[in-house]
Every structure is written in C-alpha cells, then in structure tokens.
Motif scaffolding. Sequence first.
Motif, short mmCIF file in Angstrom:
data_model
loop_
_atom_site.label_atom_id
_atom_site.label_comp_id
_atom_site.label_asym_id
_atom_site.label_seq_id
_atom_site.Cartn_x
_atom_site.Cartn_y
_atom_site.Cartn_z
N ASN A 83 -3.17 -1.14 5.28
CA ASN A 83 -4.82 -2.07 4.70
C ASN A 83 -3.69 -3.23 4.02
O ASN A 83 -2.84 -2.88 2.86
N PRO A 84 -3.65 -4.00 5.06
CA PRO A 84 -2.45 -4.93 4.26
C PRO A 84 -2.86 -5.31 3.02
O PRO A 84 -2.18 -6.27 2.15
N LYS A 85 -4.14 -5.09 2.64
CA LYS A 85 -4.37 -6.07 1.45
C LYS A 85 -3.68 -4.91 0.40
O LYS A 85 -3.37 -5.33 -1.47
N GLU A 86 -3.74 -4.33 0.38
CA GLU A 86 -2.32 -3.04 -0.66
C GLU A 86 -0.77 -2.61 0.31
O GLU A 86 -1.17 -2.13 -0.86
N TRP A 173 -2.53 0.20 -6.69
CA TRP A 173 -3.71 -0.24 -6.77
C TRP A 173 -4.07 1.16 -6.69
O TRP A 173 -5.68 2.18 -7.37
N ARG A 174 -3.61 2.19 -5.79
CA ARG A 174 -4.07 3.59 -5.99
C ARG A 174 -3.23 4.51 -6.10
O ARG A 174 -1.50 4.07 -5.61
N ARG A 177 1.41 8.29 -3.62
CA ARG A 177 1.64 9.64 -3.58
C ARG A 177 1.48 10.14 -1.85
O ARG A 177 1.91 10.91 -1.23
N PRO A 178 -0.09 10.49 -2.06
CA PRO A 178 -0.90 10.76 -0.50
C PRO A 178 -0.12 9.87 0.65
O PRO A 178 -0.09 10.85 1.83
N HIS A 179 -0.20 8.71 0.22
CA HIS A 179 0.44 8.15 1.45
C HIS A 179 2.08 7.47 1.92
O HIS A 179 2.54 6.65 2.18
N ILE A 180 2.88 8.36 1.18
CA ILE A 180 3.99 8.31 1.98
C ILE A 180 4.58 9.09 2.65
O ILE A 180 3.80 10.88 2.59
N LYS A 181 4.50 8.66 4.17
CA LYS A 181 4.94 9.64 4.68
C LYS A 181 5.69 10.89 4.72
O LYS A 181 5.53 11.79 5.14
N LYS A 182 6.97 10.72 4.54
CA LYS A 182 7.73 12.32 4.10
C LYS A 182 8.28 11.72 2.72
O LYS A 182 9.57 10.77 2.43
#
Length: 260
Positions: A83-86, A173-174, A177-182
């Motif tokens: 998401n470009p905003k984040e 903003w969130r 960690r759950p959004h790190i690919k590897k």
Amino acid sequence: MSVDRRKFLKFAGLAALGAAAKPLAVVAQEAEQVVDSSLPQENPLTAKRWAMVIDMQKCLDHENVKDCAQACHEAHNVPDFGNPKEEIKWIWMEDFHKAFHEQNHEYIDEKLHHAKFPVLCNHCDNPPCVKVCPTQATWKREQDGIVMMDWHRCIGCRYCIVGCPYGSRSFNWRDPRPHIKKINNEFPTRSRGVVEKCTFCEERLSQGKIPACVEAAKDDAIVFGDLEDPESKVRELLRSRFSIRRKPQLGTQPEVYYLV
Ligand code: SF4
Ligand code: SF4
C-alpha cells in the motif's frame, strides 16, 4: 548503553511529549531486543566521512540500478505493506523532476526528464532530523558522519519525518514483521510506532562489506567511499565530473552526490 538506561530514556521521552505513539507493552518488548551492530568486528571498513556518488548517466540504463532497492530491503527486513500510503523505503527510484525539482526546466535533456534515479537518506553533514529528535534516537556518528538510528530509543513522535526535507524516513503505522517477505535473522526487525531509514549499511561496513545497494549496482553506477581521502574513488569522480546534490540550498549538506 545499558538496557535500563534505554528504558529510562524512552519513558522519559514519552512523559515529556505526553503523546504515546506506542503502547508501553511494545516499548518494554523492544527494550529486551537491544542489538548493538556498532560493536567492533573483524576488518571493518572505515572512513573519516562516508559519502556516496551516483552516476546519473549510468542510471539511465535502468538495468544498472534495478536490483538496488530489493537488495537493501531484503538485507534490512524492510516490510512491504502493499500500500503506497504505508510504504517503508530505505532507497527508491524517484523521477528527476521530483528528486531535483530546483534543477528542472522545460528544456532539460529529455532523457533526464523521463528517467528515475536512486534516492535515499543523504546522511547530511548538517542533518535537521537529528536536531528535532527528543530522545536522541537519531544522531550523526562522530567518526564517519553516518546518520544513525536506534530503533529502541524511537518513541514514534515523527518529528524527524517532518524535519527531513527529502522524505527519507518512513513510519511503521502497523507491525511490520508479518509483512517482511523473508526475515534476515542477522538484522533486527522493527515494531509498530517506529521510524526507520537507510543507515549507509553501517552493520555491513562493520563486517568489512560495502553497502548492499552499491554491491547490487552494475557498472559502478553507485560508488561509496571516504570524502576525506583525496585518493578515494569518490573524490576522483567528484574531481573529474560535474555533480549535483538534492536541495543544496537548504544548507543540510547532503553527502550523496549525483554525477550529471
Ligand atoms: S536525508 Fe533526511 S533523514 Fe537523512 S540525514 Fe538528511 S535530513 Fe536526516
Ligand atoms: S547504503 Fe545500505 S541501507 Fe542505505 S540504501 Fe544502500 S543498501 Fe540501503
């Protein structure tokens, strides 16, 4: 610095600001995760003043710099929220007219006008972001000029984001960690409510490695070296080619140079 002192600074900063950007549970959890990558390692790369030189002509061939952001973001556990905003970005490709607004005019070389160039924290010699941080979570390192970050001291007030005129800092903003690919286990992850940015790969320098973006660039499109050493490659390039910097009129003295 001891963990207890870090905790004290963080709580003191929160009280002073009266605006807790992070839940206290998160603050306490971070305090247990202190990683000091500045400890001396074997054969570190050292300089009196690190600087980066980016060859704009070589960047016109996108192949030369297309892997840089990915290499950096993989090495540093930079999340992708989709998401470009984040968006969290340490190095990214920017349109010429945005990166060098003051240099742009209607008759500029078409090739430049339509090209994108790598931009990142400029590790300014006179960094406004450092002056506004209430907890010294960001500072200019005395020995080599790198503008450092201590994510465990960051209270998420985001003054530094406002202070940086280059958009070089991002805010989580969130929980990233759950959004790190590897996950790269050799580099710390951050948490919600923390600002992050490029650190000129200080952890790699301390291990004798050049920055990841420089390694990923082809044809010497990005060169890294010691500005204080007249024999260094960066000095040689700056002697022999005309260079520009981003928003030099602001007096921040950026230490990322672009060869025209
Ligand atoms: S580019 Fe921005 S974040 Fe980096 S040192 Fe300069 S003011 Fe600070
Ligand atoms: S110097 Fe390191 S941290 Fe900075 S943009 Fe390049 S790879 Fe990323």
